[in-house]
Motif scaffolding. Structure first.
Motif, short mmCIF file in Angstrom:
data_model
loop_
_atom_site.label_atom_id
_atom_site.label_comp_id
_atom_site.label_asym_id
_atom_site.label_seq_id
_atom_site.Cartn_x
_atom_site.Cartn_y
_atom_site.Cartn_z
N LYS A 1 -7.21 18.40 26.85
CA LYS A 1 -6.86 19.77 26.49
C LYS A 1 -6.56 19.91 25.00
O LYS A 1 -6.83 20.94 24.40
CB LYS A 1 -5.64 20.24 27.29
CG LYS A 1 -5.84 20.23 28.78
CD LYS A 1 -6.76 21.33 29.21
CE LYS A 1 -6.85 21.35 30.73
NZ LYS A 1 -7.85 22.26 31.21
N ASN A 2 -6.01 18.87 24.38
CA ASN A 2 -5.71 18.93 22.95
C ASN A 2 -6.97 19.02 22.10
O ASN A 2 -7.01 19.74 21.10
CB ASN A 2 -4.88 17.72 22.52
CG ASN A 2 -3.50 17.73 23.14
OD1 ASN A 2 -2.94 18.79 23.40
ND2 ASN A 2 -2.96 16.56 23.38
N LYS B 1 -8.32 22.49 22.55
CA LYS B 1 -7.49 23.43 21.78
C LYS B 1 -7.80 23.33 20.29
O LYS B 1 -7.86 24.34 19.59
CB LYS B 1 -6.01 23.12 22.03
CG LYS B 1 -5.06 24.19 21.53
CD LYS B 1 -3.61 23.79 21.75
CE LYS B 1 -3.29 23.74 23.21
NZ LYS B 1 -1.84 23.51 23.45
N SER C 1 -9.31 26.32 18.02
CA SER C 1 -8.57 26.80 16.84
C SER C 1 -9.46 26.86 15.61
O SER C 1 -9.20 27.62 14.69
CB SER C 1 -7.36 25.91 16.58
OG SER C 1 -7.77 24.64 16.12
#
Length: 102
Positions: free
Chosen positions: A65-66, A69, A73
Motif C-alpha cells: 500500500k505504501n 500511495k 502522490s
C-alpha cells in the motif's frame, strides 16, 4: 463516426500505455530504496471525454500500500512528464489515476 472514434481511442491508448510504462520504469528505478520491487503496467482505460486515465498496475512480489500511495502522490508529476513527452502528438493530457490490479 463511431468507428473513427474507436480507432482514435485505440491509438491514443497505445501511445499513453507506452509512455506511462516508460515513465514508471524510469521513475521507480531512480527512486527505489533498499526494498526491491517491480511495478508493471497492466492496462489503461481512457474515459470518453479524455479527462481521466485509469492506470492499472501490479506490484511484485506483493501489493504494498505504501508503494501504491507513493505512486498516486506523484501522479501530477507523471502527468507533467507525459505532457512534455507528448506535447506535439496529443493536445489534451488527461489526469492519471493509479489503481492496483488484483
Amino acid at each position: 463516426m463511431k468507428k473513427m472514434n474507436l480507432i482514435r481511442n485505440e491509438k491514443l491508448s497505445s501511445i499513453f500505455f507506452i509512455e506511462i510504462a516508460e515513465i514508471l520504469n524510469e521513475e521507480i528505478y531512480y527512486n527505489r530504496s533498499k526494498n526491491k520491487f517491480l511495478v508493471t503496467l497492466i492496462k489503461i482505460c481512457i474515459t470518453h471525454d479524455m479527462n481521466l486515465i485509469k492506470v492499472y498496475i501490479s506490484i511484485y512480489p506483493f501489493l504494498d500500500k505504501n508503494i501504491l500511495k507513493f505512486i498516486r502522490s506523484k501522479s501530477k508529476f507523471y502527468r507533467k512528464l507525459l505532457s512534455k513527452r507528448l506535447r506535439y502528438r496529443v493536445k489534451k493530457i488527461p489526469k492519471l489515476d493509479f489503481c492496483a490490479f488484483v
